[in-house]
Design a protein around this motif. Structure first.
Motif, PDB file in Angstrom:
ATOM      1  N   GLY A 127       0.791  -1.219   0.000  1.00  0.00           N
ATOM      2  CA  GLY A 127       0.000   0.000   0.000  1.00  0.00           C
ATOM      3  C   GLY A 127       0.820   1.264   0.000  1.00  0.00           C
ATOM      4  N   VAL A 177      -9.661   3.928   1.245  1.00  0.00           N
ATOM      5  CA  VAL A 177      -8.700   3.078   1.952  1.00  0.00           C
ATOM      6  C   VAL A 177      -9.402   2.575   3.197  1.00  0.00           C
ATOM      7  CG1 VAL A 177      -6.643   4.189   1.047  1.00  0.00           C
ATOM      8  CG2 VAL A 177      -7.703   5.114   3.073  1.00  0.00           C
ATOM      9  N   VAL A 194      -7.620  -1.633   0.024  1.00  0.00           N
ATOM     10  CA  VAL A 194      -7.752  -0.430  -0.809  1.00  0.00           C
ATOM     11  C   VAL A 194      -8.825  -0.699  -1.853  1.00  0.00           C
ATOM     12  CG1 VAL A 194      -6.608   1.078  -2.464  1.00  0.00           C
ATOM     13  CG2 VAL A 194      -5.377   0.305  -0.452  1.00  0.00           C
TER      14      VAL A 194
END
Length: 286
Positions: A127, A177, A194
Protein backbone atom coordinates in the motif's frame (compact mmCIF):
# COMPACT_ATOMS: atom_id res chain seq x y z
CA UNK A 1 -13.10 90.76 20.11
CA UNK A 2 -11.04 87.64 20.17
CA UNK A 3 -13.95 85.55 21.48
CA UNK A 4 -16.20 86.85 18.71
CA UNK A 5 -13.67 85.87 16.06
CA UNK A 6 -13.32 82.36 17.55
CA UNK A 7 -17.08 81.88 17.58
CA UNK A 8 -17.30 82.92 13.93
CA UNK A 9 -14.54 80.42 12.93
CA UNK A 10 -16.21 77.59 14.83
CA UNK A 11 -19.58 78.40 13.32
CA UNK A 12 -18.14 78.36 9.81
CA UNK A 13 -16.39 75.01 10.47
CA UNK A 14 -19.63 73.47 11.68
CA UNK A 15 -21.52 74.76 8.65
CA UNK A 16 -18.92 73.47 6.23
CA UNK A 17 -18.93 70.07 7.99
CA UNK A 18 -22.69 69.81 7.81
CA UNK A 19 -22.58 70.78 4.16
CA UNK A 20 -20.03 68.02 3.42
CA UNK A 21 -22.18 65.43 5.19
CA UNK A 22 -25.28 66.49 3.25
CA UNK A 23 -23.46 66.38 -0.07
CA UNK A 24 -21.94 62.92 0.66
CA UNK A 25 -25.30 61.49 1.69
CA UNK A 26 -26.97 62.83 -1.46
CA UNK A 27 -24.18 61.33 -3.59
CA UNK A 28 -24.58 57.95 -1.93
CA UNK A 29 -28.33 58.05 -2.44
CA UNK A 30 -27.90 58.70 -6.13
CA UNK A 31 -25.57 55.69 -6.61
CA UNK A 32 -27.21 52.40 -7.80
CA UNK A 33 -27.56 49.88 -4.99
CA UNK A 34 -25.20 46.91 -5.26
CA UNK A 35 -27.24 43.85 -6.17
CA UNK A 36 -26.77 40.71 -4.07
CA UNK A 37 -28.25 37.24 -4.03
CA UNK A 38 -28.71 34.66 -1.30
CA UNK A 39 -27.21 31.25 -2.08
CA UNK A 40 -26.77 28.01 -0.15
CA UNK A 41 -23.34 27.28 1.34
CA UNK A 42 -22.00 24.61 3.68
CA UNK A 43 -22.48 25.39 7.37
CA UNK A 44 -19.58 23.03 8.24
CA UNK A 45 -17.07 20.71 6.56
CA UNK A 46 -18.86 17.88 4.72
CA UNK A 47 -17.18 14.75 3.38
CA UNK A 48 -17.97 13.20 0.03
CA UNK A 49 -20.59 10.48 0.00
CA UNK A 50 -22.65 12.08 2.77
CA UNK A 51 -26.38 12.76 2.45
CA UNK A 52 -27.23 16.43 2.98
CA UNK A 53 -29.61 17.65 5.65
CA UNK A 54 -30.89 21.23 6.21
CA UNK A 55 -28.72 21.51 9.33
CA UNK A 56 -25.58 21.17 7.18
CA UNK A 57 -26.52 24.18 5.02
CA UNK A 58 -27.19 27.89 5.38
CA UNK A 59 -28.09 30.93 3.24
CA UNK A 60 -25.61 33.78 2.82
CA UNK A 61 -25.43 37.00 0.82
CA UNK A 62 -23.40 36.60 -2.36
CA UNK A 63 -22.50 39.21 -5.03
CA UNK A 64 -24.89 38.76 -7.92
CA UNK A 65 -22.16 39.13 -10.54
CA UNK A 66 -20.14 36.19 -9.12
CA UNK A 67 -22.79 33.62 -8.22
CA UNK A 68 -21.41 30.14 -9.08
CA UNK A 69 -23.06 28.30 -11.94
CA UNK A 70 -25.70 25.88 -10.68
CA UNK A 71 -25.90 27.44 -7.20
CA UNK A 72 -29.02 26.90 -5.07
CA UNK A 73 -31.09 29.45 -3.17
CA UNK A 74 -33.24 27.05 -1.15
CA UNK A 75 -31.70 24.58 1.32
CA UNK A 76 -34.81 22.39 1.21
CA UNK A 77 -34.11 21.50 -2.43
CA UNK A 78 -30.86 19.85 -1.32
CA UNK A 79 -32.31 17.67 1.41
CA UNK A 80 -31.35 14.04 0.78
CA UNK A 81 -28.87 14.80 -2.02
CA UNK A 82 -25.43 13.13 -1.86
CA UNK A 83 -22.09 14.87 -2.28
CA UNK A 84 -19.60 13.43 -4.73
CA UNK A 85 -16.79 15.68 -3.52
CA UNK A 86 -15.73 17.03 -0.15
CA UNK A 87 -16.54 20.68 0.61
CA UNK A 88 -15.40 23.05 3.34
CA UNK A 89 -17.42 25.39 5.52
CA UNK A 90 -18.59 28.38 3.49
CA UNK A 91 -18.24 26.69 0.08
CA UNK A 92 -21.29 27.21 -2.18
CA UNK A 93 -23.31 24.16 -3.22
CA UNK A 94 -23.78 23.53 -6.94
CA UNK A 95 -25.15 20.77 -9.10
CA UNK A 96 -21.62 19.81 -10.22
CA UNK A 97 -20.75 18.79 -6.65
CA UNK A 98 -23.77 16.52 -6.22
CA UNK A 99 -24.51 12.96 -7.26
CA UNK A 100 -27.59 12.39 -9.44
CA UNK A 101 -30.99 12.61 -7.77
CA UNK A 102 -31.94 9.35 -6.09
CA UNK A 103 -28.37 8.24 -5.43
CA UNK A 104 -27.90 6.57 -2.07
CA UNK A 105 -25.15 7.77 0.20
CA UNK A 106 -21.83 6.00 0.56
CA UNK A 107 -19.20 4.72 -1.82
CA UNK A 108 -21.63 3.93 -4.66
CA UNK A 109 -22.22 7.66 -5.13
CA UNK A 110 -18.55 8.13 -6.02
CA UNK A 111 -18.29 5.53 -8.76
CA UNK A 112 -18.21 7.01 -12.25
CA UNK A 113 -20.94 5.82 -14.56
CA UNK A 114 -19.83 2.69 -16.42
CA UNK A 115 -17.12 1.78 -13.90
CA UNK A 116 -16.88 -0.55 -10.93
CA UNK A 117 -15.29 -0.58 -7.47
CA UNK A 118 -13.10 -3.50 -6.44
CA UNK A 119 -11.17 -3.99 -3.21
CA UNK A 120 -7.72 -5.56 -2.94
CA UNK A 121 -5.91 -6.58 0.21
CA UNK A 122 -2.67 -4.74 0.89
CA UNK A 123 -0.06 -4.34 3.60
CA UNK A 124 2.21 -1.48 4.59
CA UNK A 125 4.61 -2.28 1.72
CA UNK A 126 2.06 -3.03 -1.00
CA UNK A 127 0.00 0.00 0.00
CA UNK A 128 2.95 2.39 -0.58
CA UNK A 129 3.47 2.81 3.17
CA UNK A 130 0.02 4.34 3.58
CA UNK A 131 0.50 7.10 0.99
CA UNK A 132 -2.10 5.64 -1.42
CA UNK A 133 -4.95 7.90 -0.31
CA UNK A 134 -8.44 8.39 -1.76
CA UNK A 135 -8.23 10.50 -4.91
CA UNK A 136 -4.70 9.32 -5.77
CA UNK A 137 -3.81 7.29 -8.87
CA UNK A 138 -1.77 4.08 -8.74
CA UNK A 139 -0.36 1.45 -11.09
CA UNK A 140 -0.94 -2.24 -10.35
CA UNK A 141 2.10 -4.53 -10.50
CA UNK A 142 1.75 -8.33 -10.41
CA UNK A 143 4.61 -10.66 -9.55
CA UNK A 144 4.12 -14.23 -10.78
CA UNK A 145 5.71 -17.21 -12.55
CA UNK A 146 5.49 -17.56 -16.33
CA UNK A 147 4.37 -20.88 -17.75
CA UNK A 148 6.93 -22.89 -19.78
CA UNK A 149 6.38 -22.78 -23.55
CA UNK A 150 6.56 -25.98 -25.68
CA UNK A 151 9.55 -26.19 -28.00
CA UNK A 152 7.70 -27.72 -30.93
CA UNK A 153 4.77 -29.85 -32.02
CA UNK A 154 4.75 -33.18 -30.23
CA UNK A 155 7.73 -32.24 -28.07
CA UNK A 156 7.67 -31.81 -24.36
CA UNK A 157 8.64 -28.44 -22.96
CA UNK A 158 12.13 -28.20 -21.58
CA UNK A 159 11.91 -24.55 -20.50
CA UNK A 160 11.58 -23.77 -16.83
CA UNK A 161 9.18 -21.35 -15.18
CA UNK A 162 10.67 -17.92 -14.63
CA UNK A 163 9.69 -15.15 -12.24
CA UNK A 164 8.40 -11.90 -13.71
CA UNK A 165 7.03 -8.59 -12.38
CA UNK A 166 4.87 -6.56 -14.77
CA UNK A 167 2.62 -3.50 -14.64
CA UNK A 168 -0.79 -4.79 -15.67
CA UNK A 169 -3.05 -1.79 -14.92
CA UNK A 170 -2.17 1.91 -15.04
CA UNK A 171 -3.65 5.10 -13.61
CA UNK A 172 -6.22 3.45 -11.38
CA UNK A 173 -8.17 5.80 -9.09
CA UNK A 174 -8.18 5.02 -5.36
CA UNK A 175 -11.75 5.45 -4.12
CA UNK A 176 -11.22 4.51 -0.48
CA UNK A 177 -8.70 3.08 1.95
CA UNK A 178 -10.10 0.62 4.48
CA UNK A 179 -13.63 2.06 4.93
CA UNK A 180 -12.81 5.75 4.59
CA UNK A 181 -13.45 7.81 1.46
CA UNK A 182 -12.31 11.22 2.73
CA UNK A 183 -10.05 12.73 0.08
CA UNK A 184 -8.92 15.68 2.19
CA UNK A 185 -6.65 13.57 4.39
CA UNK A 186 -2.99 14.07 3.46
CA UNK A 187 -1.30 12.07 6.19
CA UNK A 188 -0.26 8.47 5.39
CA UNK A 189 -2.43 5.76 6.88
CA UNK A 190 -1.44 2.10 6.83
CA UNK A 191 -4.51 -0.03 6.07
CA UNK A 192 -5.23 -3.60 5.03
CA UNK A 193 -7.52 -2.92 2.05
CA UNK A 194 -7.75 -0.43 -0.81
CA UNK A 195 -10.82 0.10 -2.99
CA UNK A 196 -10.09 0.99 -6.62
CA UNK A 197 -12.24 2.33 -9.47
CA UNK A 198 -11.87 0.23 -12.63
CA UNK A 199 -13.69 -0.63 -15.81
CA UNK A 200 -15.41 -4.05 -16.00
CA UNK A 201 -12.51 -5.38 -18.12
CA UNK A 202 -9.95 -4.08 -15.64
CA UNK A 203 -11.92 -5.67 -12.80
CA UNK A 204 -11.57 -9.06 -14.50
CA UNK A 205 -7.84 -8.55 -15.07
CA UNK A 206 -7.29 -7.45 -11.48
CA UNK A 207 -9.20 -10.41 -10.09
CA UNK A 208 -7.11 -12.80 -12.20
CA UNK A 209 -3.87 -11.03 -11.31
CA UNK A 210 -4.37 -11.40 -7.57
CA UNK A 211 -5.12 -15.10 -7.99
CA UNK A 212 -1.98 -15.91 -10.00
CA UNK A 213 0.54 -13.80 -8.10
CA UNK A 214 1.11 -11.07 -5.57
CA UNK A 215 0.03 -7.48 -6.15
CA UNK A 216 1.84 -4.22 -5.43
CA UNK A 217 0.71 -0.61 -5.83
CA UNK A 218 2.94 2.04 -7.40
CA UNK A 219 1.88 5.61 -6.59
CA UNK A 220 2.00 7.93 -9.59
CA UNK A 221 1.77 11.67 -10.24
CA UNK A 222 -1.76 13.05 -10.28
CA UNK A 223 -1.34 14.86 -13.61
CA UNK A 224 0.85 12.31 -15.43
CA UNK A 225 -1.24 10.47 -18.06
CA UNK A 226 1.69 8.86 -19.90
CA UNK A 227 1.63 5.09 -20.24
CA UNK A 228 4.60 3.04 -19.06
CA UNK A 229 6.18 1.16 -21.96
CA UNK A 230 7.77 -1.77 -20.14
CA UNK A 231 8.26 -5.44 -20.95
CA UNK A 232 8.41 -6.61 -17.35
CA UNK A 233 11.33 -7.48 -15.12
CA UNK A 234 12.74 -11.03 -15.03
CA UNK A 235 15.81 -12.55 -13.44
CA UNK A 236 17.54 -12.54 -16.82
CA UNK A 237 17.18 -8.80 -17.45
CA UNK A 238 17.44 -7.86 -13.78
CA UNK A 239 20.69 -9.76 -13.24
CA UNK A 240 22.27 -10.28 -16.67
CA UNK A 241 24.93 -12.99 -16.93
CA UNK A 242 28.46 -11.72 -16.60
CA UNK A 243 30.81 -12.73 -19.45
CA UNK A 244 33.81 -14.76 -18.20
CA UNK A 245 37.01 -12.83 -18.04
CA UNK A 246 39.61 -13.69 -20.64
CA UNK A 247 42.95 -14.80 -19.24
CA UNK A 248 45.52 -12.06 -19.52
CA UNK A 249 48.85 -13.19 -21.01
CA UNK A 250 51.64 -12.21 -18.68
CA UNK A 251 54.81 -10.95 -20.38
CA UNK A 252 57.60 -13.61 -20.39
CA UNK A 253 61.01 -12.41 -19.42
CA UNK A 254 63.73 -13.32 -21.93
CA UNK A 255 65.97 -16.20 -20.77
CA UNK A 256 69.12 -15.15 -19.09
CA UNK A 257 72.32 -15.98 -21.05
CA UNK A 258 74.13 -18.98 -19.67
CA UNK A 259 77.54 -18.19 -18.28
CA UNK A 260 80.05 -20.93 -19.06
CA UNK A 261 82.59 -21.79 -16.41
CA UNK A 262 86.18 -20.91 -17.41
CA UNK A 263 88.21 -23.84 -18.60
CA UNK A 264 91.00 -24.93 -16.28
CA UNK A 265 94.40 -23.61 -17.23
CA UNK A 266 96.56 -26.25 -19.01
CA UNK A 267 99.17 -27.87 -16.85
CA UNK A 268 102.65 -26.51 -17.49
CA UNK A 269 104.81 -28.78 -19.59
CA UNK A 270 107.67 -30.48 -17.73
CA UNK A 271 110.89 -31.95 -19.14
CA UNK A 272 111.78 -35.45 -17.96
CA UNK A 273 115.16 -37.34 -18.06
CA UNK A 274 115.56 -41.09 -17.67
CA UNK A 275 118.36 -41.99 -15.25
CA UNK A 276 119.91 -45.55 -15.22
CA UNK A 277 121.72 -46.55 -12.08
CA UNK A 278 123.15 -49.99 -12.43
CA UNK A 279 120.25 -52.35 -12.74
CA UNK A 280 117.65 -49.72 -11.75
CA UNK A 281 116.21 -47.10 -14.09
CA UNK A 282 114.23 -43.98 -12.96
CA UNK A 283 112.76 -40.85 -14.53
CA UNK A 284 113.40 -37.35 -13.21
CA UNK A 285 111.22 -34.46 -14.34
CA UNK A 286 111.98 -30.77 -13.87
Amino acid sequence: MKNKRAVIVMTLAILFGLGAVVMASRWLLTQPAASASRIVVAASDINLGQRLTPEMLKLVEWPAHSVPKGAFNDPQKLSGRVLKTSILMGDPLSEAKLAPVGTLGGLSALITEGKRAITVRVNDVIGVAGFALPGNYVDIIVSTETEPQPQGQGQASTAREQSISKIVLERILVLAVAQEVNRDETKPKVVNAVTLEVTPEQAEQLDLARSVGTLSLALRNQVDPAAAQTTGATKQNLLPAVAPLRPVAMPVAPPKPRVQAPLPAPAPQRECVKVINGLHASQECF
